[in-house]
Design a protein around this motif. Structure first.
Motif, mmCIF file in Angstrom:
data_model
loop_
_atom_site.group_PDB
_atom_site.id
_atom_site.type_symbol
_atom_site.label_atom_id
_atom_site.label_comp_id
_atom_site.label_asym_id
_atom_site.label_seq_id
_atom_site.Cartn_x
_atom_site.Cartn_y
_atom_site.Cartn_z
ATOM 1 N N ASN A 32 14.599 14.479 8.460
ATOM 2 C CA ASN A 32 14.133 13.164 8.571
ATOM 3 C C ASN A 32 12.648 12.955 8.782
ATOM 4 O OD1 ASN A 32 13.898 10.936 11.028
ATOM 5 N ND2 ASN A 32 15.220 10.005 9.329
ATOM 6 N N ARG A 33 11.984 13.998 9.667
ATOM 7 C CA ARG A 33 10.689 14.201 9.840
ATOM 8 C C ARG A 33 10.078 14.090 8.778
ATOM 9 N NH1 ARG A 33 7.110 17.512 10.993
ATOM 10 N NH2 ARG A 33 8.501 19.454 10.920
ATOM 11 N N GLU A 34 10.327 15.051 7.996
ATOM 12 C CA GLU A 34 9.518 15.572 6.989
ATOM 13 C C GLU A 34 9.450 14.845 5.462
ATOM 14 O OE1 GLU A 34 10.094 19.601 5.163
ATOM 15 O OE2 GLU A 34 9.860 20.499 7.463
ATOM 16 N N ARG A 35 10.727 14.264 5.264
ATOM 17 C CA ARG A 35 10.904 13.272 3.972
ATOM 18 C C ARG A 35 11.016 11.803 4.333
ATOM 19 N NH1 ARG A 35 10.319 15.147 -0.333
ATOM 20 N NH2 ARG A 35 11.332 13.724 -1.373
ATOM 21 N N PRO A 50 0.832 -1.134 -0.032
ATOM 22 C CA PRO A 50 -0.087 -0.036 0.080
ATOM 23 C C PRO A 50 0.759 1.297 -0.071
ATOM 24 C CG PRO A 50 -1.093 -1.660 1.529
ATOM 25 C CD PRO A 50 0.336 -1.990 1.102
ATOM 26 N N GLN A 51 1.734 1.393 0.713
ATOM 27 C CA GLN A 51 2.790 2.668 0.531
ATOM 28 C C GLN A 51 3.845 2.853 -0.231
ATOM 29 O OE1 GLN A 51 1.811 4.691 2.839
ATOM 30 N NE2 GLN A 51 0.886 3.819 4.636
ATOM 31 N N LEU A 52 4.006 1.736 -1.226
ATOM 32 C CA LEU A 52 4.999 1.737 -2.150
ATOM 33 C C LEU A 52 4.905 2.864 -3.143
ATOM 34 C CD1 LEU A 52 7.531 0.408 -3.136
ATOM 35 C CD2 LEU A 52 6.032 -0.995 -4.519
ATOM 36 N N ARG A 53 3.896 3.169 -3.562
ATOM 37 C CA ARG A 53 3.787 4.271 -4.617
ATOM 38 C C ARG A 53 4.183 5.673 -4.152
ATOM 39 N NH1 ARG A 53 1.608 5.005 -9.295
ATOM 40 N NH2 ARG A 53 0.315 2.867 -9.236
ATOM 41 N N ALA A 54 4.001 6.097 -3.048
ATOM 42 C CA ALA A 54 4.107 7.398 -2.432
ATOM 43 C C ALA A 54 5.842 7.143 -2.052
ATOM 44 C CB ALA A 54 3.472 7.544 -1.062
ATOM 45 N N ALA A 55 6.276 6.174 -1.759
ATOM 46 C CA ALA A 55 7.857 5.915 -1.537
ATOM 47 C C ALA A 55 8.546 6.245 -2.777
ATOM 48 C CB ALA A 55 8.076 4.607 -0.926
ATOM 49 N N LEU A 56 7.991 5.739 -3.713
ATOM 50 C CA LEU A 56 8.760 5.750 -5.183
ATOM 51 C C LEU A 56 9.000 7.172 -5.584
ATOM 52 C CD1 LEU A 56 7.686 2.533 -6.932
ATOM 53 C CD2 LEU A 56 9.860 3.035 -6.252
ATOM 54 N N ILE A 57 7.835 7.874 -5.482
ATOM 55 C CA ILE A 57 7.737 9.301 -5.811
ATOM 56 C C ILE A 57 8.568 9.926 -4.851
ATOM 57 C CG2 ILE A 57 6.150 11.294 -6.138
ATOM 58 C CD1 ILE A 57 3.877 9.418 -6.465
ATOM 59 N N ALA A 58 8.678 9.718 -3.808
ATOM 60 C CA ALA A 58 9.603 10.468 -2.837
ATOM 61 C C ALA A 58 11.139 10.377 -3.156
ATOM 62 C CB ALA A 58 9.436 10.231 -1.557
ATOM 63 N N LEU A 59 11.429 8.890 -3.502
ATOM 64 C CA LEU A 59 12.940 8.656 -4.006
ATOM 65 C C LEU A 59 13.055 9.335 -5.325
ATOM 66 C CD1 LEU A 59 12.641 4.859 -2.926
ATOM 67 C CD2 LEU A 59 13.972 6.544 -1.876
ATOM 68 N N LEU A 60 12.222 9.548 -6.092
ATOM 69 C CA LEU A 60 12.371 10.019 -7.290
ATOM 70 C C LEU A 60 12.638 11.633 -7.388
ATOM 71 C CD1 LEU A 60 9.828 8.070 -9.845
ATOM 72 C CD2 LEU A 60 12.263 8.094 -10.024
ATOM 73 N N GLU A 61 12.107 12.114 -6.290
ATOM 74 C CA GLU A 61 11.978 13.641 -6.099
ATOM 75 C C GLU A 61 13.624 13.512 -5.552
ATOM 76 O OE1 GLU A 61 7.752 14.624 -4.810
ATOM 77 O OE2 GLU A 61 9.158 14.040 -3.304
ATOM 78 N N GLU A 62 14.179 12.722 -5.259
ATOM 79 C CA GLU A 62 15.596 13.123 -4.962
ATOM 80 C C GLU A 62 16.810 13.263 -5.775
ATOM 81 O OE1 GLU A 62 16.364 13.970 -1.985
ATOM 82 O OE2 GLU A 62 14.546 13.423 -0.772
#
Length: 282
Positions: free
Chosen positions: A182-185, A136-148
């Protein structure tokens, strides 16, 4: 994640070095992950929603996937909050749904882990076009990683750019910056956040200033601790222009860092367009 051996003589290289004996009980602190799971009647993997934790989850499922006798007793618990922020006595009372670790979840975890390890970010971006609901949480995680990835206009990743914004807002302590990041991202830990600050301050055209003279060596832990505690950072004029999205950091500085399995250099700079959420090839 293997059993303790002669190569684990130093503190920290074994996965259970930080585990209290009162947690592991009679199983002890020398076993490998597979052996520990074999000794348990039921195994629950509790995964925080932060991007780095989702990466760890994908990696663990990929590690355990070949061990079908362990997979049969695996359950996955996904949370919307960071479990570590709560006392263990409290979180132990939570009644969260435990999902069976099915073949589709294992297959998706392996695809995600291998995509992140690939030599380009394209496989991770391609995953966003697929059904990721099994984790369930994978999509948001991938987007956050790509934003890096380096931003299309600034040449800085989301965490790097957020550092500049926080300093501009008056958060000048490196320790506070690392904690806020760490808290935000939830992508980088505190040591990684320190490396980000080093990159932004120690370069031909720095965007941050305020650190004392360079530390002699990486093992000078006292100097590094004092640097984090007592330095007060500010934006350079160039940093202000990058923060305002007017200049590109990569046009003035050498880029050489890793994003998963992708080696990023000025000549091979994969970028992320935050506005359109698209990947930009070199």
């Amino acid at each position: 994640m293997e059993p303790r051996s002669a190569k684990h003589v130093d503190f920290d290289p074994h996965w259970l070095d930080f585990a209290s004996s009162r947690w592991t009980g009679s199983i002890g602190r020398d076993v490998g992950l597979v052996e520990l799971c074999e000794r348990c009647d039921r195994v629950e993997l509790w995964a925080d929603p932060q991007p780095n934790d989702q990466l760890v989850l994908a990696w663990l499922l990929d590690v355990l996937r070949p061990h079908r006798h362990i997979v049969a007793k695996l359950k996955l618990v996904q949370t919307d909050v960071e479990i570590g922020r709560y006392r263990s006595e409290s979180s132990a009372k939570w009644r969260l749904p435990a999902l069976a670790v099915t073949d589709d979840r294992l297959e998706l975890a392996s695809r995600a882990w291998n995509a992140y390890r690939a030599p380009t970010p394209e496989p991770c971006f391609d995953l966003l076009m697929q059904d990721l609901s099994a984790i369930p949480q994978l999509r948001a995680a991938l987007i956050a990683l790509l934003e890096e990835l380096p931003g299309r206009d600034t040449g800085l990743g989301a965490s790097e750019l957020r550092m500049l914004d926080l300093v501009a807002d008056g958060k000048t302590s490196p320790q506070v910056l690392s904690s806020e990041l760490n808290r935000e991202r939830g992508v980088f830990d505190f040591q990684e956040a320190e490396l980000i600050l080093d990159r932004l301050a120690d370069c031909p055209s720095p965007v941050l200033t305020g650190f004392p003279a360079e530390i002699e060596g990486a093992d000078d832990l006292k100097a590094r601790r004092e640097r984090l505690l007592y330095s007060r950072l500010s934006l350079t004029d160039f940093g202000q222009e990058v923060s305002d999205r007017e200049l590109d950091f990569s046009q003035y500085n050498t880029i050489h860092r890793w994003w998963g399995g992708t080696e990023l250099t000025n000549e091979r700079l994969w970028r992320w367009d935050a506005e359109s959420r698209t990947l930009v090839a070199p």
